[in-house]
Design a protein around this motif. Structure first.
Motif, PDB file in Angstrom:
ATOM      1  N   LEU A 113       0.930  -1.336   0.106  1.00 34.47           N
ATOM      2  CA  LEU A 113      -0.117   0.035  -0.063  1.00 34.47           C
ATOM      3  C   LEU A 113       0.799   1.271   0.007  1.00 34.47           C
ATOM      4  CD1 LEU A 113      -2.957  -0.515   2.648  1.00 34.47           C
ATOM      5  CD2 LEU A 113      -2.806  -1.188   0.178  1.00 34.47           C
ATOM      6  N   VAL A 114       0.599   2.151  -0.905  1.00 37.64           N
ATOM      7  CA  VAL A 114       1.236   3.448  -0.932  1.00 37.64           C
ATOM      8  C   VAL A 114       0.402   4.567  -0.499  1.00 37.64           C
ATOM      9  CG1 VAL A 114       2.789   5.160  -2.207  1.00 37.64           C
ATOM     10  CG2 VAL A 114       2.864   2.430  -2.440  1.00 37.64           C
ATOM     11  N   VAL A 198      -0.469  -0.819  -4.435  1.00 41.30           N
ATOM     12  CA  VAL A 198      -1.974  -0.168  -4.569  1.00 41.30           C
ATOM     13  C   VAL A 198      -1.553   1.566  -4.094  1.00 41.30           C
ATOM     14  CG1 VAL A 198      -4.068   0.165  -3.346  1.00 41.30           C
ATOM     15  CG2 VAL A 198      -2.838  -2.169  -3.582  1.00 41.30           C
ATOM     16  N   ASP A 199      -2.039   2.186  -5.127  1.00 37.11           N
ATOM     17  CA  ASP A 199      -2.143   3.506  -5.060  1.00 37.11           C
ATOM     18  C   ASP A 199      -3.344   4.250  -4.234  1.00 37.11           C
ATOM     19  OD1 ASP A 199      -1.942   6.428  -5.331  1.00 37.11           O
ATOM     20  OD2 ASP A 199      -2.217   6.513  -7.229  1.00 37.11           O
ATOM     21  N   PRO A 229      -1.519  -6.157   3.869  1.00 37.59           N
ATOM     22  CA  PRO A 229      -0.589  -5.602   3.313  1.00 37.59           C
ATOM     23  C   PRO A 229       0.954  -5.919   3.834  1.00 37.59           C
ATOM     24  CG  PRO A 229      -1.535  -3.797   4.498  1.00 37.59           C
ATOM     25  CD  PRO A 229      -2.339  -5.054   4.603  1.00 37.59           C
ATOM     26  N   HIS A 230       1.754  -6.390   3.097  1.00 35.28           N
ATOM     27  CA  HIS A 230       3.047  -6.739   3.387  1.00 35.28           C
ATOM     28  C   HIS A 230       3.891  -5.774   3.650  1.00 35.28           C
ATOM     29  CE1 HIS A 230       1.394 -10.136   1.023  1.00 35.28           C
ATOM     30  NE2 HIS A 230       1.542 -10.695   2.060  1.00 35.28           N
ATOM     31  N   ILE A 255      -3.060   3.483   9.633  1.00 35.04           N
ATOM     32  CA  ILE A 255      -2.791   2.403   8.778  1.00 35.04           C
ATOM     33  C   ILE A 255      -1.771   1.322   9.167  1.00 35.04           C
ATOM     34  CG2 ILE A 255      -4.185   2.894   6.793  1.00 35.04           C
ATOM     35  CD1 ILE A 255      -1.471   3.963   5.313  1.00 35.04           C
ATOM     36  N   GLY A 256      -0.698   1.715  10.206  1.00 32.30           N
ATOM     37  CA  GLY A 256       0.435   1.172  10.486  1.00 32.30           C
ATOM     38  C   GLY A 256       1.717   1.301   9.313  1.00 32.30           C
ATOM     39  N   VAL A 257       2.223   2.336   9.167  1.00 29.91           N
ATOM     40  CA  VAL A 257       3.072   2.574   8.062  1.00 29.91           C
ATOM     41  C   VAL A 257       4.560   1.745   8.758  1.00 29.91           C
ATOM     42  CG1 VAL A 257       4.785   4.316   7.016  1.00 29.91           C
ATOM     43  CG2 VAL A 257       2.317   4.738   7.571  1.00 29.91           C
TER      44      VAL A 257
END
Length: 315
Positions: A113-114, A198-199, A229-230, A255-257
């Motif tokens: 995820l970006v 994923v943008d 997401p990994h 989102i847990g960066v």
């Protein structure tokens, strides 16, 4: 990340403006023959702060220099420089080297995820990430255009995907971002792809309802692909300096960066923000953007960063 090529000259070039703020080369602050005094300490503190290294790290560096000088343990600018080098390196290596590695799924598609606010360089950064994964790691890559609220974002990502030669999943403008992510996950699995990037829709970190939608995308991919997401990469604009820190705090809570991609490092005198990010957030900077083309991306390496900051040439 031994599978990525690294070019110190390129990284040094991206830090040129930071180095310019520091009298063109950090080493010119710490002239070997210069003796330490209060005037020198004040000058060094001001210049390091101008590089956006952050108040706390700079105060720590100058405080350590002052204390050792007061005790008679050091006298020269060269000795002061070594303290600054050591403290910068210590901050940048608080996170273990293994956590600076890009996380990959053991099997099935790796989902990245970006996130990032509009204007941070998110879409271009995704193109760079896709390029490096496809061309240097030799992975089959797909991008997902879940930034459906901004027509230009979908168009830009489509153009980049065609240039790079990777697949893309997209819907019409205004579609549910989570629905696009759902379809992309299914397509990635069906086509046996290695990586799905994923943008996510550009978010203002101060708008809670938009951040909740970002969380929804995360939850959707988590249900469709085990372990996803990994990676959750946050794109930060290096030109925003300390404002990037607040953005990172909000996104991380939502989102847990897991890592930072620091964009526009070539266009700022605030490259020192890398130090603040590590000092305040303990989130590793994994990539740095160094220009406008897809190839202008480097993995972040603390030793090379310090070498570039101090103007050293590659051996």
């Amino acid at each position: 990340m031994s599978f990525f090529s690294k070019t110190l000259d390129k990284l040094k070039g991206a830090l040129r403006k930071t180095a310019a703020v520091l009298n063109t080369d950090v080493r010119t602050l710490f002239i070997p023959g210069r003796q330490i005094d209060e005037a020198a300490l004040a000058e060094w503190e001001a210049k390091l702060l101008q590089a956006d290294m952050g108040v706390m790290p700079v105060q720590s560096m100058i405080g350590e220099i002052r204390e050792r000088w007061r005790l008679g343990k050091i006298k020269s600018g060269a000795e002061a420089e070594q303290i600054v080098r050591d403290q910068i390196f210590a901050i940048l290596t608080r996170v273990p080297a293994s956590e600076r590695e890009l996380r990959m799924a053991a099997s099935g598609p790796t989902v990245i995820l970006v996130a990032g606010i509009n204007g941070a360089g998110k879409t271009t950064s995704i193109a760079k990430l896709a390029w490096i994964l496809k061309n240097q790691v030799h992975k089959k890559v797909m991008v997902c255009a879940s930034d459906t609220f901004r027509a230009a974002a979908v168009d830009q990502l489509t153009i980049w995907s065609e240039r790079i030669g990777v697949e893309i999943v997209k819907h019409k403008m205004g579609a549910d971002p989570a629905a696009v992510a759902y379809d992309a996950c299914e397509a990635a699995k069906a086509r046996g792809l290695d990586v799905l990037i994923v943008d996510t829709a550009g978010r203002l970190h101060t708008q809670d309802h938009l951040m909740r939608e970002l969380t929804k995308i995360r939850d959707v991919v988590a249900k469709r692909i085990p372990g996803a997401p990994h990676e959750v990469l946050l794109v930060l604009d290096a030109t925003t300096g300390q404002n990037a820190i607040q953005q990172a705090k909000h996104f991380s809570a939502a989102i847990g960066v897991t890592g930072i991609l620091l964009a526009k490092l070539d266009g700022t005198a605030k490259g020192g923000v890398v130090i603040s990010i590590h000092d305040q957030l303990n989130i590793p900077v994994k990539f740095v953007g160094l220009g406008e083309t897809p190839e202008d991306i480097e993995t972040f390496d603390p030793q090379r960063f310090v070498a570039a900051l101090f103007g050293e040439k590659e051996e």
